[in-house]
Write an enzyme that holds these catalytic residues in place. Sequence first.
Site, mmCIF file in Angstrom:
data_model
loop_
_atom_site.group_PDB
_atom_site.id
_atom_site.type_symbol
_atom_site.label_atom_id
_atom_site.label_comp_id
_atom_site.label_asym_id
_atom_site.label_seq_id
_atom_site.Cartn_x
_atom_site.Cartn_y
_atom_site.Cartn_z
ATOM 1 C CB CYS A 128 65.269 57.262 66.501
ATOM 2 S SG CYS A 128 65.869 56.061 67.707
ATOM 3 C CB VAL A 341 59.847 67.076 71.170
ATOM 4 C CG1 VAL A 341 61.374 67.085 71.040
ATOM 5 C CG2 VAL A 341 59.429 67.673 72.512
HETATM 6 C C1 EPZ Z 1 68.228 63.957 72.274
HETATM 7 O O1 EPZ Z 1 68.237 64.013 70.841
HETATM 8 C C2 EPZ Z 1 67.988 62.481 72.607
HETATM 9 N N1 EPZ Z 1 69.014 61.681 71.987
HETATM 10 C C3 EPZ Z 1 66.626 62.037 72.069
HETATM 11 O O2 EPZ Z 1 66.369 60.697 72.499
HETATM 12 C C4 EPZ Z 1 65.547 62.921 72.669
HETATM 13 O O3 EPZ Z 1 64.309 62.598 72.081
HETATM 14 C C5 EPZ Z 1 65.864 64.410 72.371
HETATM 15 O O4 EPZ Z 1 67.179 64.753 72.845
HETATM 16 C C6 EPZ Z 1 64.857 65.343 73.019
HETATM 17 O O5 EPZ Z 1 64.850 65.197 74.393
HETATM 18 C C7 EPZ Z 1 70.240 61.639 72.565
HETATM 19 O O6 EPZ Z 1 70.519 62.268 73.569
HETATM 20 C C8 EPZ Z 1 71.256 60.783 71.884
HETATM 21 P P1 EPZ Z 1 67.191 67.769 70.139
HETATM 22 P P2 EPZ Z 1 68.730 65.343 70.083
HETATM 23 O O7 EPZ Z 1 68.377 68.405 69.541
HETATM 24 O O8 EPZ Z 1 69.782 65.987 70.870
HETATM 25 C C9 EPZ Z 1 65.201 69.981 66.384
HETATM 26 C C10 EPZ Z 1 65.790 58.420 72.308
HETATM 27 O O9 EPZ Z 1 64.776 57.800 71.959
HETATM 28 N N2 EPZ Z 1 66.572 70.432 66.035
HETATM 29 O O10 EPZ Z 1 66.750 68.206 71.490
HETATM 30 O O11 EPZ Z 1 68.998 64.992 68.700
HETATM 31 C C11 EPZ Z 1 65.028 68.480 66.176
HETATM 32 O O12 EPZ Z 1 64.776 68.150 64.843
HETATM 33 C C12 EPZ Z 1 66.252 59.665 71.513
HETATM 34 O O13 EPZ Z 1 66.496 58.104 73.275
HETATM 35 C C13 EPZ Z 1 66.757 71.245 64.934
HETATM 36 O O14 EPZ Z 1 65.787 71.617 64.249
HETATM 37 O O15 EPZ Z 1 67.370 66.196 70.155
HETATM 38 C C14 EPZ Z 1 63.866 68.156 67.116
HETATM 39 O O16 EPZ Z 1 62.643 68.443 66.476
HETATM 40 C C15 EPZ Z 1 65.353 59.961 70.373
HETATM 41 N N3 EPZ Z 1 68.025 71.643 64.624
HETATM 42 C C16 EPZ Z 1 64.111 69.135 68.254
HETATM 43 O O17 EPZ Z 1 64.958 70.170 67.758
HETATM 44 C C17 EPZ Z 1 69.128 71.251 65.363
HETATM 45 O O18 EPZ Z 1 70.270 71.613 65.031
HETATM 46 C C18 EPZ Z 1 64.738 68.481 69.477
HETATM 47 O O19 EPZ Z 1 65.966 67.901 69.090
HETATM 48 C C19 EPZ Z 1 68.929 70.413 66.466
HETATM 49 C C20 EPZ Z 1 67.639 70.012 66.797
#
Ligand code: EPZ
Length: 444
Positions: A128, A341
Site C-alpha cells: 500500500c 506510524v
Molecule cells: C506491516 O507492514 C503490515 N503489513 C502493515 O499493514 C501495517 O500497517 C504495519 O506492519 C504496521 O503495523 C504486513 O504485515 C504485510 P513496518 P510493514 O515495518 O512491516 C518504517 C495493511 O493495511 N520502516 O512496521 O511494512 C515504515 O516506513 C498493511 O494491512 C522504515 O523506515 O510495516 C513505517 O513508517 C499496511 N524502514 C514504519 O517503519 C524499514 O526498513 C512501520 O513499518 C522498515 C520500516
Amino acid sequence: MSEFDPPKSGAASMLVRGGEPVHGEIHVRGSKNALPKAMVAALLTSEKCRLTNISAITDLGVVEELITITGGDVHHSNDQIEITAHSFTELSETDVVRLHATSRIPVLTTAVSLHRSGRAIIAAPGGCEIGPRPVDFHLNVLRAFGARDSQFENHIELVADRLRGARVRLPFPSVGATEQFLFASSLAEGNSELTNAAIEPEILDLVAVLQKMGAIISVEPNRTIRVTGVESLHGFDHRVIGDRLEAASWASLALATAGEITVRGVQQQLLSTFLNMFRRAGGDFTIDADSDVLTFHRARRMLRPLALETDVHPGFMTDWQSPFVTALTQADGVSVVHETVYEDRLGYTDALRSLGAQIQVFTECLGPTRCRFGAANHRHSAVVVGPTKLHGAELSIPDLRAGFSYVIAAAAAEGESLLHGVDLLDRGYSDFRAKLSAVGIDHR
Ligand code: EPZ
C-alpha cells in the site's frame, strides 16, 4: 433511476446504494498480516508444514508463486495450505524485481534465502502507498548477522556463509524488520537479541510458528526478543490467528451506519485497544463466552467525538485508523487524529470530503506524542468536524484500508456511490462482496 452507469460485469467497479443501517453476521478468517509470514517460515525447513484458518485473499497468491518458483510444493484447499520446501533455489533478479513490486512479503524471504542458498536479492518492495516504506532496517538487521551487500541499479545483492547471532536495536518497532530478525536469528549461529522490537499479535503468532518448528525464542518485557539459533527446523501444523484488522473494519461500518454486525472468528484480546475506543465513541458490543463472537452496535443515537492517536501495538493500530475515522465523521463534535506510524496515511480524507465530510489535514503533531513526522512537513494529523450528512460520489480506491473506508462512507451516504478499483480490497478482505450482501448493503 441510477446516477451512475452500472459497472459492467467483472469490472473492478462497484455501485453502492447507501443510507440504511447495516445488519448481519460475517465470519473473519486468518490474518492477512500473519498468514503470509507463516508461509515464509515454512521455507526454513524441507519438511511438510500445514496452515489452517485460511482466508481467500489475493496476497497469498504472491507467496504461493514465490514458494513454487524457489522449488517448493504448495497445496491450497478451502481451509488449509500445505507447504513442502524440499528444495530451495534463490530467486532470479527478474523474479525478485517483479515479485517485490507486488507486496511487502517477498522482502521477508531474504534471510530465508541466505540460510538456504547463501545468496539473496532485494528490490524496491510494493504494498500500500501510505508512505515511502523503505527497507533500511531490514538491511541493517541482515548486515548485523554478517550478510555482505552490494548495491546495483535497481536491486541489492546479499551473500553470507552462515548467519551469525547478533544484537540489533531498531530505530522504530517495525513489524517487517522484526520478522526479518526472527527468520535470520532462528537458524543463526549462537545467540541474538533485538531491542525496540515490534510485539504485534501477528509477530507473536509467527513466534508460535517458529517455536513449533524447533526454534528457541523468548519475547521479554521492554520490546526485547532473545533467540538462541538452532541447527535445523522441522515442519509444523498451525491455525493462524483471526484478522483483527478486518474485524475492526466491519465494526466501524456498523458504527458509521448505526447498524449491527456480528463478527465471528477474532479473539477479543486481539482487539482490546480498538474495543475501548469503540466504546468511547458511543459504540458498544457483546462478546460470547469463548470471546470470539463479537456483536457491534451503537450505544447511543449520536456518536461522541474523540482524540485518536495511532501507535504500534498495544496502541491504536494504524490499519484501524481510516475505517474508524470515517465513522467519526458522524460524531457530534470535533475529533482530532494523529497518525504516527505512516507519514502519508490521510490521503483518503480528500475523497471523504467529496462525499460531504468536514476534515482538515495538518502537518503538525496534533496529539500527546511528538512523533517522527513532526518536523518533516508530512500531512499526518487531521481535525474532523461532525456530524456531516454524506452524499454519494464517484471514487477511485488508492489502497486497502482507504478502500474499505470508502465502502463505509458510501454505505453511510444518502444516494449512490461508484467505487473504482474494488479488486484491491480482495488483497485483504476475503469474500467481501458476499459479506456486503450478508450485512444488507445494496451493491452491484
Ligand atoms: C506491516 O507492514 C503490515 N503489513 C502493515 O499493514 C501495517 O500497517 C504495519 O506492519 C504496521 O503495523 C504486513 O504485515 C504485510 P513496518 P510493514 O515495518 O512491516 C518504517 C495493511 O493495511 N520502516 O512496521 O511494512 C515504515 O516506513 C498493511 O494491512 C522504515 O523506515 O510495516 C513505517 O513508517 C499496511 N524502514 C514504519 O517503519 C524499514 O526498513 C512501520 O513499518 C522498515 C520500516
